[in-house]
Structure formats: C-alpha cells, structure tokens
Design a protein around this motif. Structure first.
Motif, mmCIF file in Angstrom:
data_model
loop_
_atom_site.group_PDB
_atom_site.id
_atom_site.type_symbol
_atom_site.label_atom_id
_atom_site.label_comp_id
_atom_site.label_asym_id
_atom_site.label_seq_id
_atom_site.Cartn_x
_atom_site.Cartn_y
_atom_site.Cartn_z
ATOM 1 N N MET A 181 6.466 1.752 -7.251
ATOM 2 C CA MET A 181 6.975 0.640 -8.055
ATOM 3 C C MET A 181 8.422 0.279 -7.729
ATOM 4 S SD MET A 181 4.644 -0.753 -9.855
ATOM 5 C CE MET A 181 5.539 -1.673 -11.108
ATOM 6 N N GLN A 182 9.151 1.194 -7.096
ATOM 7 C CA GLN A 182 10.534 0.870 -6.703
ATOM 8 C C GLN A 182 10.576 -0.194 -5.613
ATOM 9 O OE1 GLN A 182 12.639 3.923 -4.241
ATOM 10 N NE2 GLN A 182 10.667 5.014 -4.287
ATOM 11 N N PHE A 183 9.453 -0.388 -4.908
ATOM 12 C CA PHE A 183 9.407 -1.367 -3.822
ATOM 13 C C PHE A 183 8.909 -2.731 -4.299
ATOM 14 C CE2 PHE A 183 8.342 2.854 -1.928
ATOM 15 C CZ PHE A 183 9.549 3.054 -1.263
ATOM 16 N N GLU A 188 4.112 2.020 2.506
ATOM 17 C CA GLU A 188 5.096 3.053 2.222
ATOM 18 C C GLU A 188 4.370 4.392 2.211
ATOM 19 O OE1 GLU A 188 8.269 2.758 2.116
ATOM 20 O OE2 GLU A 188 8.376 0.554 2.159
ATOM 21 N N TYR A 189 4.899 5.332 2.984
ATOM 22 C CA TYR A 189 4.158 6.586 3.212
ATOM 23 C C TYR A 189 5.076 7.793 3.148
ATOM 24 C CZ TYR A 189 1.930 10.286 5.991
ATOM 25 O OH TYR A 189 1.430 11.493 6.441
ATOM 26 N N LEU A 190 4.591 8.830 2.493
ATOM 27 C CA LEU A 190 5.201 10.151 2.541
ATOM 28 C C LEU A 190 4.123 11.144 2.971
ATOM 29 C CD1 LEU A 190 7.401 10.431 -0.710
ATOM 30 C CD2 LEU A 190 8.185 10.127 1.640
ATOM 31 N N PRO A 191 4.454 12.095 3.814
ATOM 32 C CA PRO A 191 3.415 13.031 4.295
ATOM 33 C C PRO A 191 2.869 13.960 3.226
ATOM 34 C CG PRO A 191 5.597 13.676 5.080
ATOM 35 C CD PRO A 191 5.752 12.320 4.465
ATOM 36 N N VAL A 196 6.496 1.377 -17.282
ATOM 37 C CA VAL A 196 7.188 2.629 -17.591
ATOM 38 C C VAL A 196 6.488 3.740 -16.831
ATOM 39 C CG1 VAL A 196 7.817 4.273 -19.386
ATOM 40 C CG2 VAL A 196 7.845 1.818 -19.886
ATOM 41 N N PRO A 197 7.197 4.491 -15.995
ATOM 42 C CA PRO A 197 6.548 5.566 -15.239
ATOM 43 C C PRO A 197 5.825 6.537 -16.164
ATOM 44 C CG PRO A 197 8.769 5.183 -14.424
ATOM 45 C CD PRO A 197 8.637 4.372 -15.682
ATOM 46 N N TRP A 219 0.855 -1.194 0.000
ATOM 47 C CA TRP A 219 0.000 0.000 0.000
ATOM 48 C C TRP A 219 0.887 1.238 0.000
ATOM 49 C CZ3 TRP A 219 -5.510 0.700 1.563
ATOM 50 C CH2 TRP A 219 -6.239 -0.495 1.446
ATOM 51 N N ILE A 220 0.592 2.173 -0.896
ATOM 52 C CA ILE A 220 1.257 3.475 -0.937
ATOM 53 C C ILE A 220 0.221 4.498 -0.470
ATOM 54 C CG2 ILE A 220 2.597 5.093 -2.301
ATOM 55 C CD1 ILE A 220 3.782 2.268 -2.160
ATOM 56 N N THR A 221 0.466 5.132 0.664
ATOM 57 C CA THR A 221 -0.571 5.968 1.299
ATOM 58 C C THR A 221 -0.147 7.431 1.401
ATOM 59 O OG1 THR A 221 0.293 5.453 3.502
ATOM 60 C CG2 THR A 221 -1.413 3.985 2.615
#
Length: 394
Positions: free
Chosen positions: A122-124, A106-109, A214-215, A84-86
């Motif tokens: 996708m890097q994870f 994986e989280y960024l504020p 592809v990003p 999960w990317i949150t």
C-alpha cells in the motif's frame, strides 16, 4: 430437557440458514416502498485514478490470463494503475510479469504472507481508490467502473464485488456446491447492502478509498473481512455491487474446499475477538444484527446445533415413546437420515456422479459445517499460519 435442546437447535439452524434471509428480505422490501435510488454511471472523463492491486505467491499459471484480463477492462487506461506484490515467489511469476511494462511489480524474496505483502504494497499506491483482486480471478469488463461509481456517495468507504464460480466439469461437486453457495450469498449480500452495510467482502474483488486503509495485523487470517468491517466500525458504509463480477474456478474437490472453509472459520473466530465493536448496536446500528445473524451464528453455534439436532432427535425417537409429538420426531429424524445418507453417497461417489443436486448439496452443506467445527479447533490450537497452503483449484 432433550426436547428443549432439539427445538432450540432446530430454530437456530433454521434461522441461520433460511430465516435470516427471509426476515431480511421482508425488511428490505418494506424499505423499498419508501425509498428507491438508482446509481448513475459516472462520466468517463470524470472517472478517478484507480489502482488494481494484486498480491501473488507463485501464481505463474494464471499471471498471463490475469494481466490480459486487467488490460481489457473497460476503464481509461491512463487512469488504471496495475500493481502486483509478489513477495516470496520463486517460480516464473515475476519473469512472466516482466513482459508487461504496464504492470508495476514490487518483490521481496522473503515470504511473510498475504497480509504483510498487502500492508507493504500500500505504500506504493498513490491513487485515491484501490481495487483489490486475486491473481486467479477474472473480472467482468465493467467491474471497476461499477465499483467506483458508488464512491460518489461520501458515506461509502468500501464496495464489495460479486464472486462467481465456474462450475467446470459436471463431476466436480465442490465447484457445483460452491457455485450454489455463492449464488445464495449474493442474494443475502444484496439485501444487507440495501438495509445498511454488507457483512464482509470477498477478497477476490473489493474496492476502498485509499485514505481509509488501515494496516491489519500480520497474523490476520481474514484480511478482507477485517479491512471492510473495520470501515463499518468507523462509521463508513460497505455496499454491494452485483454487476462487478470476479470469476474463479471452484476447488478441485470437496476435500480441498475443506481446507479453505476451515481457514475461514478460524479467521472468523479471530475477527470476533479482534472486533467486538461489531456487536455493539449503539455504534454500528443494523450491522450488529446482521453480523450476529450472518456470521456469528455460522461460525460458532449453528454447526453444533446441527449435530445436537440429530442426536437429540435420535434420543426422542428411540427413548421417548408415547410423546404427543412422537410422529413429528419420527418424520424429522427420517428426513435427517435421508439427508446424511445422500451426503454419504456424495462423499463416496465424488467425481463419479454427474452433478446430481440430490447428492452434492447435502454433501457440500455437511462438509462446510464440519469444516467450521474443524476451524474452531484449528484456531484454539493456534495451528493456522499466515502462509497457509492454498486449496487446489479445478
């Protein structure tokens, strides 16, 4: 001149919403006579590792249901990785996910939109296959297996799942209309898949080979479409799996559905500009014909032709008397008036009429074509942020 406009508009509308499907069905039925293949389910012991990939922003209300559904999927537990990317979430999404050690979060504020979160996430992923799904959708038990089995064919780069909508209460015209729409789309996608490739996938459920990702640009509005059709441009097949189902609640009402449809229309126009190769039959073959018929006409010409057909029909009835086709014009105009009358009743009585198709079909069809026109102006004005407000679901 007016007559030509009328008949051209009628032909375009008829082909876009009915003729293309009929033509495709005929071609596919002929193809079935000469070729028929049944895809076997792979041996469970030979199933590859898969990453079930979810991007979520403030989805605390559906986190538990989604994770529980994911854990119950009929796929070897040791081979199904949950990611999960949150990014940007400031509700209880992350705290609720902490209760599930099986889920990697994986989280960024900072909130920078779904596409940025997807590209970053996708890097994870180190699994050979990725299944993208939304946080507010529930998957059928065998959905991952049904998707992954197609990758036995090396030509296939992407597999689209089927989206279905819970009708909910009988009064919800948006859900009823959306359910009917996706039932019709499912038939069309099956035909397209059998002919060559599906024209676009739904973000609720699709799978790709990890090494083909592809990003996409962070300002992309239709990431699922651009990812899947980018693979088609590169020579990979995009196929459809009707038995891999993602269930989702319908929009709360048609007004909420308009938000979603206008955003999709704006994204479609953006994709047209970014992916001109899709219109090159020498590069993508049948996909070019399918893309033009299924998407280009719907996103650009058909909604305007609906309006032109009505206005030109009005002029032919009231200002072109004595025409040999006058009776036909009168009948067609009466049918159009009836259609829009029912659509208006549906609009005024939304939530009060218990799912009567006489009202919600004209209302929903008219509304989504209006949303397409609205999406055009939205795109031209550049008023579509990547961090859009989601349509409220029932």
């Amino acid at each position: 001149m007016i007559e030509k406009l009328f008949w051209i508009s009628v032909v375009v509308v008829g082909y876009t919403f009915a003729g293309y499907t009929i033509l495709l069905a005929i071609i596919v039925l002929i193809k079935r006579i000469f070729s028929s293949t049944k895809l076997p389910m792979p041996n469970p012991a030979e199933l590859p590792e898969v990453c079930l990939f979810v991007t979520a922003y403030n989805e605390a209300d559906c986190v538990v249901a989604k994770v529980e559904n994911s854990l119950q999927l009929n796929y070897p537990k040791e081979k199904l990785k949950l990611l999960w990317i949150t990014d940007g979430s400031d509700d209880d999404t992350n705290s609720r996910l902490e209760k599930y050690p099986e889920v990697r979060v994986e989280y960024l504020p900072e909130r920078r939109g779904k596409v940025h979160a997807m590209n970053r996430g996708m890097q994870f992923v180190d699994s050979p296959f990725v299944v993208f799904t939304d946080s507010n959708t529930l998957l059928s038990p065998d959905s991952v297996q049904k998707l992954i089995r197609h990758f036995q064919d090396e030509r296939i780069g992407c597999v689209a799942g089927e989206k279905r909508v819970f009708k909910g209460s009988a009064e919800n015209m948006a859900a009823a209309g959306e359910n009917l729409y996706w039932n019709m789309e499912s038939i069309l996608k099956q035909f397209e898949s059998e002919l060559s490739s599906v024209v676009g996938v739904v973000g609720e459920l699709f799978a790709i080979r990890r090494d083909l990702f592809v990003p996409v640009a962070n300002n992309c509005l239709l990431d699922d479409f651009q990812i899947s059709m980018g693979l088609a441009v590169d020579g990979h097949r995009v196929v459809y799996e009707s038995e891999a189902v993602a269930w989702e609640n319908g929009s709360q009402n048609v007004r909420e559905e308009l938000k979603r449809k206008s955003r999709i229309a704006a994204g479609g126009l953006q994709a047209m500009i970014k992916m001109p190769a899709l219109l090159n039959p020498f590069r993508v073959g049948w996909v070019s014909f399918q893309y033009f018929s299924h998407k280009i006409l719907r996103w650009t010409v058909a909604p305007w032709c609906i309006l032109i057909a009505f206005l030109s029909n009005f002029l032919l009835v009231f200002f072109a008397t004595g025409n040999s086709l006058e009776l036909i014009y009168i009948v067609v105009f009466a049918l159009q008036l009836g259609w829009y009358l029912f659509a208006f009743v549906g609009f005024k009585a939304e939530g009060a009429i218990a799912g009567n198709k006489l009202f919600y079909i004209p209302y929903y069809f008219t509304a989504i074509n209006y949303a397409t026109i609205k999406g055009l102006f939205r795109f031209l004005k550049g008023k579509q942020p990547v961090t859009w407000e989601k349509a409220r679901r029932a």
